[in-house]
Design an enzyme around this catalytic site. Structure first.
Site, PDB file in Angstrom:
ATOM      1  N   TYR A  31       0.843  -1.359   0.020  1.00 34.94           N
ATOM      2  CA  TYR A  31       0.223  -0.004   0.100  1.00 34.94           C
ATOM      3  C   TYR A  31       0.797   1.137   0.121  1.00 34.94           C
ATOM      4  O   TYR A  31       1.785   1.382   0.746  1.00 34.94           O
ATOM      5  CB  TYR A  31      -0.926  -0.048   1.294  1.00 34.94           C
ATOM      6  CG  TYR A  31      -1.746   1.154   1.214  1.00 34.94           C
ATOM      7  CD1 TYR A  31      -3.006   1.511   0.470  1.00 34.94           C
ATOM      8  CD2 TYR A  31      -1.403   2.288   2.165  1.00 34.94           C
ATOM      9  CE1 TYR A  31      -3.589   2.608   0.207  1.00 34.94           C
ATOM     10  CE2 TYR A  31      -1.993   3.349   2.296  1.00 34.94           C
ATOM     11  CZ  TYR A  31      -3.108   3.635   1.351  1.00 34.94           C
ATOM     12  OH  TYR A  31      -3.816   4.847   1.407  1.00 34.94           O
TER      13      TYR A  31
ATOM     14  N   HIS B 262      -4.821  15.938  -4.172  1.00 33.60           N
ATOM     15  CA  HIS B 262      -5.203  16.367  -2.754  1.00 33.60           C
ATOM     16  C   HIS B 262      -5.106  17.782  -2.400  1.00 33.60           C
ATOM     17  O   HIS B 262      -5.486  18.217  -1.247  1.00 33.60           O
ATOM     18  CB  HIS B 262      -4.184  15.425  -2.057  1.00 33.60           C
ATOM     19  CG  HIS B 262      -4.754  13.720  -1.765  1.00 33.60           C
ATOM     20  ND1 HIS B 262      -4.873  13.097  -2.876  1.00 33.60           N
ATOM     21  CD2 HIS B 262      -4.975  13.212  -0.805  1.00 33.60           C
ATOM     22  CE1 HIS B 262      -5.071  11.852  -2.683  1.00 33.60           C
ATOM     23  NE2 HIS B 262      -5.376  11.710  -1.482  1.00 33.60           N
TER      24      HIS B 262
ATOM     25  N   ASN C 145       0.584  12.312   4.381  1.00 34.22           N
ATOM     26  CA  ASN C 145      -0.287  11.649   5.552  1.00 34.22           C
ATOM     27  C   ASN C 145       0.397  12.200   7.025  1.00 34.22           C
ATOM     28  O   ASN C 145       1.539  11.942   6.791  1.00 34.22           O
ATOM     29  CB  ASN C 145       0.037  10.326   5.304  1.00 34.22           C
ATOM     30  CG  ASN C 145      -1.071   9.107   5.472  1.00 34.22           C
ATOM     31  OD1 ASN C 145      -0.907   8.027   5.723  1.00 34.22           O
ATOM     32  ND2 ASN C 145      -2.321   9.869   5.413  1.00 34.22           N
TER      33      ASN C 145
ATOM     34  N   TYR D 244     -18.272  34.025  44.138  1.00 33.16           N
ATOM     35  CA  TYR D 244     -17.558  33.008  43.489  1.00 33.16           C
ATOM     36  C   TYR D 244     -16.424  33.698  42.527  1.00 33.16           C
ATOM     37  O   TYR D 244     -15.334  32.996  42.408  1.00 33.16           O
ATOM     38  CB  TYR D 244     -18.421  31.971  42.689  1.00 33.16           C
ATOM     39  CG  TYR D 244     -19.108  31.160  43.645  1.00 33.16           C
ATOM     40  CD1 TYR D 244     -19.332  31.399  45.085  1.00 33.16           C
ATOM     41  CD2 TYR D 244     -20.019  30.230  43.302  1.00 33.16           C
ATOM     42  CE1 TYR D 244     -19.994  30.748  45.767  1.00 33.16           C
ATOM     43  CE2 TYR D 244     -20.640  29.508  44.066  1.00 33.16           C
ATOM     44  CZ  TYR D 244     -21.106  29.639  45.401  1.00 33.16           C
ATOM     45  OH  TYR D 244     -21.492  29.015  46.073  1.00 33.16           O
TER      46      TYR D 244
ATOM     47  N   ARG E   4     -13.863  34.687  44.961  1.00 33.76           N
ATOM     48  CA  ARG E   4     -13.294  33.618  45.851  1.00 33.76           C
ATOM     49  C   ARG E   4     -12.704  32.486  45.395  1.00 33.76           C
ATOM     50  O   ARG E   4     -11.844  31.541  45.914  1.00 33.76           O
ATOM     51  CB  ARG E   4     -14.489  33.375  46.878  1.00 33.76           C
ATOM     52  CG  ARG E   4     -14.045  32.471  48.090  1.00 33.76           C
ATOM     53  CD  ARG E   4     -15.253  32.254  48.955  1.00 33.76           C
ATOM     54  NE  ARG E   4     -16.359  32.648  48.678  1.00 33.76           N
ATOM     55  CZ  ARG E   4     -17.777  32.044  48.875  1.00 33.76           C
ATOM     56  NH1 ARG E   4     -17.876  30.876  49.278  1.00 33.76           N
ATOM     57  NH2 ARG E   4     -19.066  32.705  48.466  1.00 33.76           N
TER      58      ARG E   4
ATOM     59  N   PHE F 225      -2.440   8.037  11.426  1.00 34.60           N
ATOM     60  CA  PHE F 225      -2.910   9.523  10.713  1.00 34.60           C
ATOM     61  C   PHE F 225      -4.067   9.877  11.501  1.00 34.60           C
ATOM     62  O   PHE F 225      -4.592  10.979  11.257  1.00 34.60           O
ATOM     63  CB  PHE F 225      -2.930   9.239   9.290  1.00 34.60           C
ATOM     64  CG  PHE F 225      -3.896   8.228   9.061  1.00 34.60           C
ATOM     65  CD1 PHE F 225      -5.124   8.103   9.485  1.00 34.60           C
ATOM     66  CD2 PHE F 225      -3.119   6.916   8.328  1.00 34.60           C
ATOM     67  CE1 PHE F 225      -6.042   6.875   9.041  1.00 34.60           C
ATOM     68  CE2 PHE F 225      -3.973   5.877   8.152  1.00 34.60           C
ATOM     69  CZ  PHE F 225      -5.426   5.874   8.569  1.00 34.60           C
TER      70      PHE F 225
ATOM     71  N   GLU G 234     -12.914   5.413   4.917  1.00 35.92           N
ATOM     72  CA  GLU G 234     -12.584   6.196   6.142  1.00 35.92           C
ATOM     73  C   GLU G 234     -13.857   6.601   6.725  1.00 35.92           C
ATOM     74  O   GLU G 234     -14.175   7.895   6.609  1.00 35.92           O
ATOM     75  CB  GLU G 234     -11.616   7.333   5.494  1.00 35.92           C
ATOM     76  CG  GLU G 234     -10.698   7.056   4.759  1.00 35.92           C
ATOM     77  CD  GLU G 234      -9.669   7.717   3.832  1.00 35.92           C
ATOM     78  OE1 GLU G 234     -10.201   8.898   3.671  1.00 35.92           O
ATOM     79  OE2 GLU G 234      -8.997   7.307   3.064  1.00 35.92           O
TER      80      GLU G 234
END
Length: 544
Positions: A51, A81, A193, A278, A281, A359, A444
């Site tokens: 791959y 991409h 990646n 508050y 404090r 990734f 994915e």
């Protein structure tokens, strides 16, 4: 600065983030880089499907690629991409991405050649900052689109910022002068990646949150004095019995900030108030919890900054992976997939290419979401202190901090601005990590949304910086009504800094320029530095 891959520290990142010192990779990384690149070349020449080396990507992983097309495969990957949209990321963030990507590849588990890492660092050192659109990543399968834009200049494509101009990368490389490279097997995939964009965005926000936090602790102490609040709730015994480390450290800082206050001494007797609100404090409890959360995020992000997060990973020897960068455990022996056919037997570089999911940026997403809550909470309690100061019933100061209320509105609408910003942060603080949309034809199918989780921190930071700036202006105005008494020496230094850009307001005027000027003091870290130079307890609030 010499970078040892896997051992970057937060101190180094602070220095890198603040300056432009040239970076080099430690020579000790060379052997690992070469061994992993050699193993990839062997895989590319072999007959087995691997791959990212001789297959398609994502849902197309079952498509074999011809030997003659392997380099084109990597080139096409970067081009296809690079589909980000939106405004360019800030240059300071992109430069951090360049560093993190180079340092990750130099760990020697990605299979890229030295020339790839060298050119990434050359872009950094020559001031060529790739133009990366800020939108287009879901934070899984790596920050694919933004990293593709980051790396297009390596092949002479895309755009960069160079010497104040936005230029085609090819022209800027020629001016530098630097030469583009031709990608080899797996290198395009290794470049795009990874979680470096999400991590850089989150680290950039973390460093800004650290500055904001210090300023908010100091502004809260100024408000405590302006409201003539009690320092009893900061007694160390109270915090010791709870044992929360951030709370203990914050209480110590507030005590140190209040030392020597004439205002506090003048109200030790004869004050009929039993307890403060508050927002005064409980400052150690709230800010201390925020500090603990920031430290958690810092640890996660520094591990990620030192991590190898591309896929597949290249293990060029059968030895156990060394524990680095705060990892809890070494790689477990026996958990190994089948070696590439013939690799070990041939006597060449032995090892394996392992497919996994480093990734996936879930650690970054959850850390960024933690920071979002911190930023929102700092703003929320600060807004409450502003509201308390302008309320004459609670603060016992003139209504809306003006000598002639009615004729003048004073700080009435300044508080409204702070309330609007605090409310906006509540929407932005919604966890990004709980969302997921499947991509790549459902291959994915769970993603982290880490890139947005980290990117949305910047508007939240700006909102809260403005809220803290408004508190500083409001508290400084409150103390004007307590003069000639003086606050603690450190706080007087802060008040002088505020007054250097914003005089007291005894008659109405537009405070928008004043808010902007004090915001700059907060954003630049000058409020924190004003106190830090004088008391060591504030330095204990820094992240480690």
């Amino acid at each position: 600065m010499n970078i040892q891959p896997g051992f970057l520290t937060l101190t180094q990142l602070r220095q890198i983030h603040a300056g432009s010192e040239p970076l080099t990779i430690d020579p000790s990384a060379t052997a690992g880089i070469r061994a992993s690149a050699q193993l990839v070349q062997q895989a590319a020449q072999g007959g087995a499907a691997v791959y990212g080396v001789n297959t398609g990507f994502g849902k197309l992983a079952n498509q074999r690629i011809a030997q003659t097309d392997l380099n084109t495969l990597q080139l096409n990957l970067l081009r296809s991409h690079a589909v980000g949209v939106g405004e360019p990321m800030p240059e300071r963030v992109v430069r951090l991405v360049l560093l993190l990507k180079a340092a990750s590849l130099a760990r020697g588990f990605s299979g890229v050649r030295e020339c790839v890492i060298d050119l990434l660092l050359a872009l950094y050192n020559h001031g060529l900052t790739p133009v990366i659109p800020c939108q287009g990543s879901v934070g899984a399968s790596g920050d694919l689109a933004p990293l593709a834009h980051l790396c297009l200049p390596l092949i002479g494509e895309g755009e960069v910022f160079y010497r104040g101009e936005r230029l085609p990368a090819a022209a800027a490389l020629q001016q530098a002068p630097l030469a583009p490279i031709q990608l080899s097997a797996k290198e395009g995939l290794a470049l795009i990646n990874g979680t470096q964009v999400s991590t850089a965005l989150a680290l950039d926000a973390l460093l800004a949150t650290e500055r904001l936090f210090e300023a908010a602790v100091i502004s809260g102490a100024v408000t405590l004095d302006a409201a003539r609040g009690s320092d009893g709730p900061f007694d160390p015994r109270i915090h010791a019995v709870r044992g929360q480390p951030g709370q203990i450290a914050c209480a110590a800082a507030y005590r140190a900030l209040m030392v020597g206050s004439e205002i506090r001494r003048s109200h030790l007797e004869g004050d009929d108030r039993v307890q403060d609100p508050y927002c005064l404090r409980c400052q150690p409890q709230v800010m201390g919890a925020c500090l603990d959360q920031m430290r958690y995020a810092s640890q996660v992000l520094m591990r990620e900054a030192n991590a190898v997060t591309d896929n597949p990973l290249v293990f060029a020897s059968t030895q156990e992976v060394a524990v680095q960068a705060g990892a809890v455990e070494p790689a477990l022996p026996g958990h190994r997939s089948r070696p590439l056919e013939g690799e070990v037997a041939t006597g060449h570089v032995g090892g394996e290419l392992l497919s996994g999911g480093n990734f996936h940026a879930e650690p970054v997403a959850l850390a960024a979401d933690a920071l979002a809550v911190v930023i929102a909470e700092i703003g929320a309690i600060t807004e409450r202190r502003i509201a308390m100061l302008v309320d004459t019933v609670v603060s016992r100061l003139p209504a809306f901090l003006t000598p002639e209320p009615g004729l003048n509105s004073g700080f009435m609408i300044v508080h409204v601005t702070a309330a609007a910003l605090a409310s906006e942060n509540k929407s932005l603080a919604h966890p990004a990590s709980v969302d997921s949309l499947p991509t790549s034809a459902n291959q994915e199918d769970h993603v982290s949304m880490a890139t947005f989780a980290a990117r949305r921190l910047q508007p939240m930071l700006r909102n809260t910086e403005y809220i803290v700036a408004i508190e500083l202006l409001t508290a400084a105005q409150g103390i004007e009504f307590l003069r000639p008494l003086k606050s603690a020496s450190v706080l007087e230094g802060v008040l002088q800094l505020v007054r250097s850009v914003s005089p007291a307001m005894m008659r109405d005027r537009s405070l928008a320029p004043d808010i902007g000027a004090v915001h700059q003091l907060v954003a630049q870290g000058r409020i924190g530095l004003a106190g830090e130079a004088q008391i060591t307890e504030l330095t204990a609030l820094r992240l480690v």
